[in-house]
Design a protein around this motif. Structure first.
Motif, PDB file in Angstrom:
ATOM      1  N   GLY B 168     -68.173  22.809  50.788  1.00  0.00           N
ATOM      2  CA  GLY B 168     -69.175  23.213  51.771  1.00  0.00           C
ATOM      3  C   GLY B 168     -69.713  22.070  52.610  1.00  0.00           C
ATOM      4  N   ALA B 169     -69.323  20.842  52.338  1.00  0.00           N
ATOM      5  CA  ALA B 169     -69.768  19.726  53.158  1.00  0.00           C
ATOM      6  C   ALA B 169     -69.106  19.831  54.526  1.00  0.00           C
ATOM      7  CB  ALA B 169     -69.391  18.406  52.499  1.00  0.00           C
ATOM      8  N   MET B 170     -69.817  19.400  55.584  1.00  0.00           N
ATOM      9  CA  MET B 170     -69.225  19.575  56.905  1.00  0.00           C
ATOM     10  C   MET B 170     -68.554  18.294  57.384  1.00  0.00           C
ATOM     11  SD  MET B 170     -72.620  19.880  59.222  1.00  0.00           S
ATOM     12  CE  MET B 170     -74.152  19.148  58.735  1.00  0.00           C
ATOM     13  N   SER B 171     -67.529  18.495  58.157  1.00  0.00           N
ATOM     14  CA  SER B 171     -66.818  17.380  58.765  1.00  0.00           C
ATOM     15  C   SER B 171     -67.143  17.378  60.256  1.00  0.00           C
ATOM     16  CB  SER B 171     -65.323  17.576  58.516  1.00  0.00           C
ATOM     17  OG  SER B 171     -64.595  16.746  59.377  1.00  0.00           O
ATOM     18  N   LEU B 172     -67.526  16.224  60.780  1.00  0.00           N
ATOM     19  CA  LEU B 172     -67.943  16.140  62.182  1.00  0.00           C
ATOM     20  C   LEU B 172     -66.856  15.504  63.021  1.00  0.00           C
ATOM     21  CD1 LEU B 172     -71.518  14.651  61.601  1.00  0.00           C
ATOM     22  CD2 LEU B 172     -70.879  17.044  61.814  1.00  0.00           C
ATOM     23  N   HIS B 173     -66.952  15.685  64.323  1.00  0.00           N
ATOM     24  CA  HIS B 173     -66.115  14.885  65.213  1.00  0.00           C
ATOM     25  C   HIS B 173     -66.899  14.487  66.456  1.00  0.00           C
ATOM     26  CE1 HIS B 173     -65.056  17.405  68.732  1.00  0.00           C
ATOM     27  NE2 HIS B 173     -65.385  18.392  67.940  1.00  0.00           N
ATOM     28  N   THR B 174     -66.511  13.368  67.032  1.00  0.00           N
ATOM     29  CA  THR B 174     -67.162  12.913  68.263  1.00  0.00           C
ATOM     30  C   THR B 174     -66.115  12.733  69.350  1.00  0.00           C
ATOM     31  OG1 THR B 174     -66.973  10.598  67.670  1.00  0.00           O
ATOM     32  CG2 THR B 174     -68.966  11.693  66.991  1.00  0.00           C
ATOM     33  N   ARG B 175     -65.072  13.567  69.327  1.00  0.00           N
ATOM     34  CA  ARG B 175     -63.990  13.394  70.291  1.00  0.00           C
ATOM     35  C   ARG B 175     -64.310  14.046  71.623  1.00  0.00           C
ATOM     36  NH1 ARG B 175     -59.218  11.183  69.522  1.00  0.00           N
ATOM     37  NH2 ARG B 175     -58.666  10.570  67.405  1.00  0.00           N
ATOM     38  N   SER B 176     -65.405  13.626  72.207  1.00  0.00           N
ATOM     39  CA  SER B 176     -65.732  14.072  73.550  1.00  0.00           C
ATOM     40  C   SER B 176     -66.579  12.966  74.149  1.00  0.00           C
ATOM     41  CB  SER B 176     -66.511  15.387  73.521  1.00  0.00           C
ATOM     42  OG  SER B 176     -67.198  15.535  74.732  1.00  0.00           O
ATOM     43  N   LEU B 177     -66.570  12.881  75.467  1.00  0.00           N
ATOM     44  CA  LEU B 177     -67.331  11.798  76.079  1.00  0.00           C
ATOM     45  C   LEU B 177     -68.833  12.060  75.985  1.00  0.00           C
ATOM     46  CD1 LEU B 177     -65.005  11.166  79.100  1.00  0.00           C
ATOM     47  CD2 LEU B 177     -65.260   9.796  77.034  1.00  0.00           C
ATOM     48  N   ARG B 178     -69.189  13.311  75.714  1.00  0.00           N
ATOM     49  CA  ARG B 178     -70.610  13.615  75.594  1.00  0.00           C
ATOM     50  C   ARG B 178     -71.151  13.214  74.231  1.00  0.00           C
ATOM     51  NH1 ARG B 178     -71.779  17.932  79.284  1.00  0.00           N
ATOM     52  NH2 ARG B 178     -73.256  18.947  77.917  1.00  0.00           N
ATOM     53  N   TYR B 179     -70.274  13.104  73.240  1.00  0.00           N
ATOM     54  CA  TYR B 179     -70.727  12.777  71.892  1.00  0.00           C
ATOM     55  C   TYR B 179     -70.653  11.283  71.670  1.00  0.00           C
ATOM     56  CZ  TYR B 179     -69.703  17.750  71.365  1.00  0.00           C
ATOM     57  OH  TYR B 179     -69.653  19.101  71.522  1.00  0.00           O
ATOM     58  N   GLY B 180     -71.289  10.824  70.589  1.00  0.00           N
ATOM     59  CA  GLY B 180     -71.220   9.417  70.255  1.00  0.00           C
ATOM     60  C   GLY B 180     -72.566   8.867  69.879  1.00  0.00           C
ATOM     61  N   LYS B 181     -72.675   7.567  69.965  1.00  0.00           N
ATOM     62  CA  LYS B 181     -73.886   6.891  69.525  1.00  0.00           C
ATOM     63  C   LYS B 181     -75.050   7.171  70.471  1.00  0.00           C
ATOM     64  CE  LYS B 181     -73.474   2.851  67.478  1.00  0.00           C
ATOM     65  NZ  LYS B 181     -73.271   1.411  67.265  1.00  0.00           N
ATOM     66  N   LEU B 182     -76.261   7.222  69.923  1.00  0.00           N
ATOM     67  CA  LEU B 182     -77.452   7.513  70.719  1.00  0.00           C
ATOM     68  C   LEU B 182     -78.256   6.240  70.952  1.00  0.00           C
ATOM     69  CD1 LEU B 182     -78.494  10.806  68.954  1.00  0.00           C
ATOM     70  CD2 LEU B 182     -77.542  10.565  71.239  1.00  0.00           C
ATOM     71  N   ARG B 183     -78.727   6.118  72.178  1.00  0.00           N
ATOM     72  CA  ARG B 183     -79.556   4.960  72.534  1.00  0.00           C
ATOM     73  C   ARG B 183     -80.711   5.424  73.423  1.00  0.00           C
ATOM     74  NH1 ARG B 183     -76.837   1.048  75.848  1.00  0.00           N
ATOM     75  NH2 ARG B 183     -75.847   2.837  76.856  1.00  0.00           N
ATOM     76  N   ASN B 184     -81.608   4.543  73.732  1.00  0.00           N
ATOM     77  CA  ASN B 184     -82.658   4.756  74.741  1.00  0.00           C
ATOM     78  C   ASN B 184     -83.594   5.921  74.444  1.00  0.00           C
ATOM     79  OD1 ASN B 184     -81.407   2.768  76.209  1.00  0.00           O
ATOM     80  ND2 ASN B 184     -80.143   4.244  77.342  1.00  0.00           N
ATOM     81  N   GLY B 185     -83.947   6.128  73.220  1.00  0.00           N
ATOM     82  CA  GLY B 185     -84.848   7.253  72.992  1.00  0.00           C
ATOM     83  C   GLY B 185     -85.410   7.293  71.593  1.00  0.00           C
ATOM     84  N   GLN B 186     -85.929   8.450  71.218  1.00  0.00           N
ATOM     85  CA  GLN B 186     -86.491   8.581  69.880  1.00  0.00           C
ATOM     86  C   GLN B 186     -86.081   9.899  69.238  1.00  0.00           C
ATOM     87  OE1 GLN B 186     -90.935   9.277  71.363  1.00  0.00           O
ATOM     88  NE2 GLN B 186     -90.788   9.294  69.140  1.00  0.00           N
ATOM     89  N   LEU B 187     -86.091   9.894  67.913  1.00  0.00           N
ATOM     90  CA  LEU B 187     -85.653  11.065  67.152  1.00  0.00           C
ATOM     91  C   LEU B 187     -86.856  11.881  66.688  1.00  0.00           C
ATOM     92  CD1 LEU B 187     -83.081  12.335  65.673  1.00  0.00           C
ATOM     93  CD2 LEU B 187     -83.997  11.240  63.661  1.00  0.00           C
ATOM     94  N   LEU B 188     -86.715  13.199  66.747  1.00  0.00           N
ATOM     95  CA  LEU B 188     -87.747  14.099  66.229  1.00  0.00           C
ATOM     96  C   LEU B 188     -87.091  15.026  65.231  1.00  0.00           C
ATOM     97  CD1 LEU B 188     -89.441  15.245  69.502  1.00  0.00           C
ATOM     98  CD2 LEU B 188     -90.426  13.800  67.770  1.00  0.00           C
ATOM     99  N   THR B 189     -87.841  15.419  64.220  1.00  0.00           N
ATOM    100  CA  THR B 189     -87.323  16.380  63.260  1.00  0.00           C
ATOM    101  C   THR B 189     -88.185  17.624  63.293  1.00  0.00           C
ATOM    102  OG1 THR B 189     -86.733  14.505  61.897  1.00  0.00           O
ATOM    103  CG2 THR B 189     -86.612  16.658  60.876  1.00  0.00           C
ATOM    104  N   VAL B 190     -87.557  18.765  63.498  1.00  0.00           N
ATOM    105  CA  VAL B 190     -88.270  20.044  63.481  1.00  0.00           C
ATOM    106  C   VAL B 190     -87.511  20.975  62.539  1.00  0.00           C
ATOM    107  CG1 VAL B 190     -89.039  19.740  65.871  1.00  0.00           C
ATOM    108  CG2 VAL B 190     -87.018  21.103  65.412  1.00  0.00           C
TER     109      VAL B 190
END
Lengths: 267, 313
Positions: B168-190
């Motif tokens: 049941g563990a999920m496997s992710l992918h970042t094979r798109s130019l929109r995905y990848g590392k995040l910069r310049n901001g902040q994270l929120l948890t809801v």
């Protein structure tokens, strides 16, 4: 019985004005606490317990993960000001560890852990005030916290303590009564009336056991109605807010009401 | 760390509703409703829903003695003969194709472990990220050795759920130019229930703030990046994608980011699902108030904001 206070007077009243089978006032607060997935503050009279539940989440201790189900981890702390006499208990106090283990074994058969392999469910129990019935307050609060975290359980677990004074059984003992009387805690699953826990730490006459056992079971049913209405209230409110995207106006003061069990019970 | 001790005030009076019946009759009252589709019926653990011979059991239920019984507190949902119960608030349940925001917890051989607010850490395989030097390229041994130059512990990333493992563990992918590392901001948890599935989870607000709404309840609030810069030219710029350095962010943008973040925090504390119109209304309201950004987190101002924006529809 060499008690200084009268446990049950001639009029059939106990030291705090209750009848024999009367439970103390129950107050349930299911509001969100910080980042916890589920939480509940419950008070049975002057006993107050806060339980927060985290998870199911990735197990922190890799060695203890089970490949076919989730691990339940219970940590308990008793605040130094929770008793009349202020004293700091170590986290590794044997009595606390035992209570935590009891809570864990109470919930292991009820929580459907097989749905979450390799995960861990953390239950943090904090005792805010103690006035007898500590174990049953902890169990009831844990039930509600697990439900509010959305963790699947086969049923509620409702616990009530009971004791016996001379030959008359009492329910939901206070600290005062607990010190003088033989007492036990019974946790039932109300739908099937199955019992997940019976804790007896004092010596109780074997002839009295069956009576208290069935009484506590029945009191558990009464408590279940109260717990269910708290859960229903919260669920309904959250669903309502989510649907409309609007906050429902909260009107009026909460209605105060004691959980009263009929003095005459027919078996 | 900002705490919301004052927010859930409204939740405290939860145990009440106005009519209370005698315990003996209480049970009979809401038992005789059917399973009409579209009407929400609430349930709680241990409540029998229906017979298991006429219906199939879905999530949030179990079968005991030929009865389908609820195991969570929530709303009953029926699709033809399938009865399931959706918990009102639970951990994120991933589905293939979901957009999630996550944080790298661990670097392991040929994979990263990612915290995605789910019941287990997600896995990001080295083979499912874009490697420098062309989108289509074979993975080399040298890539395995320099995995930390792509993602390190603590890095935030946006990815898509690609598949599930047996447990049941999920496997992710970042094979798109929109995905990848995040910069310049902040994270929120809801709470993850507050994020609905949308056509696009990349929102760009007119106040110069970009939002990434991860379905797992993690939200990335960041400085607006122009579309052309974001996607770059045909060539995939590994330097830019895996860079750890923030761009310069001016004061106005910083203010806008914190304002949007605080608005989301208030909405989440009131358990209101996020929509872009609500966010924009709230942002306008917050700007009109001319108060300090941090004032939004006070209970009375937050309540006033909620009251105003929900009254507009």
């Amino acid at each position: 019985m060499s008690s200084r206070v009268e446990i049950l007077n001639d009029g059939g009243y106990r030291s705090d004005g209750r009848r024999q089978y009367e439970l103390r006032d129950v107050n349930i607060d299911l509001s969100q606490q910080g980042t916890a997935d589920g939480c509940c503050t419950i008070s049975h009279g002057l006993t107050q317990v806060l339980v927060t539940v985290f998870g199911p989440r990735e197990a922190k201790m890799r060695s203890q993960t089970l490949h076919d189900r989730a691990v339940i981890n219970v940590e308990m702390s008793v605040l130094p000001f929770s008793t009349g006499e202020r004293r700091r208990r170590a986290r590794a106090d044997r009595r606390i560890l035992e209570l935590a283990a009891t809570i864990k074994s109470t919930f292991e058969p009820v929580v459907q852990t097989t749905l979450y392999p390799r995960s861990q469910i953390d239950i943090f129990v904090q005792v805010l005030q103690q006035d007898g019935g500590l174990l049953h307050a902890c169990i009831n609060a844990t039930t509600l916290a697990l439900i509010s975290a959305g963790i699947p359980m086969s049923d509620f677990v409702c616990a009530v303590s009971g004791g016996v004074h001379a030959t008359s059984p009492l329910l939901d003992l206070t600290m005062l009564e607990e010190n003088d009387l033989p007492h036990m805690t019974v946790a039932v699953m109300p739908r099937t009336s199955k019992v997940t826990l019976v804790a007896l730490e004092t010596r109780l006459h074997v002839d009295r056991f069956a009576e208290i056992f069935s009484l506590a079971g029945e009191a558990g049913q009464a408590l279940h109605r109260e717990m269910r209405r708290a859960v229903r209230g919260r669920t309904g409110r959250l669903v309502g807010v989510m649907e409309t995207g609007m906050k429902q106006p909260i009107g009026g003061e909460p209605l105060e009401r004691d959980v009263v069990m009929d003095d005459r019970m027919d078996f | 760390m900002i705490s919301f001790a004052s927010f859930p005030v409204s939740l405290q009076n939860e145990t009440q509703d106005l009519t209370r019946h005698h315990p003996n009759v209480e049970d009979d009252i809401d038992m005789d409703e059917g399973f009409e589709e579209g009407i929400h019926r609430l349930t709680s653990p241990g409540e029998p829903l229906t017979s298991s011979q006429a219906f199939m059991r879905g999530h949030g239920t179990y079968i005991d003695r030929e009865e389908v019984i609820s195991s969570v507190a929530g709303t009953i949902e029926r699709v033809n003969k399938l009865i399931s119960v959706r918990a009102v608030r639970s951990k994120y349940n991933p589905e293939v194709g979901d957009l999630v925001v996550g944080r790298i917890m661990e670097v392991q051989p040929r994979r990263w472990k990612v915290d995605a607010n789910s019941r287990q850490d997600a896995v990001l395989m080295l083979s499912s990220v874009n490697l420098p030097g062309g989108v289509q390229r074979r993975k080399l041994e040298s890539d395995e050795l320099q995995m930390r130059t792509f993602f390190e512990e603590g890095d935030l990333l946006v990815a898509e759920v690609q598949a599930f493992f047996a447990d049941g563990a999920m496997s992710l992918h970042t094979r798109s130019l929109r995905y990848g590392k995040l910069r310049n901001g902040q994270l929120l948890t809801v709470p993850s229930a507050l994020i609905r599935r949308l056509k696009s989870h990349f929102l760009s607000l007119p106040c110069g703030v970009d939002l990434i709404l991860g379905l797992n309840g993690y939200i990335w609030v960041s400085k607006h990046v122009k579309q052309s810069e974001q996607e770059g030219e045909e060539a995939f710029d590994a330097e830019a994608v895996y860079s750890n350095k923030n761009d310069d962010i001016d004061d106005a943008t910083r203010l806008a980011i914190s304002r949007v973040s605080n608005i989301i925090r208030v909405l989440a504390a009131h358990f209101i699902p996020l929509t872009d119109t609500l966010l924009l209304d709230a942002y306008e309201w917050a700007v009109e108030q001319e108060g300090d950004v941090k004032d939004l987190l006070q209970a009375d101002i937050g309540d006033a904001m909620i009251a105003t924006i929900t009254a507009r529809d």
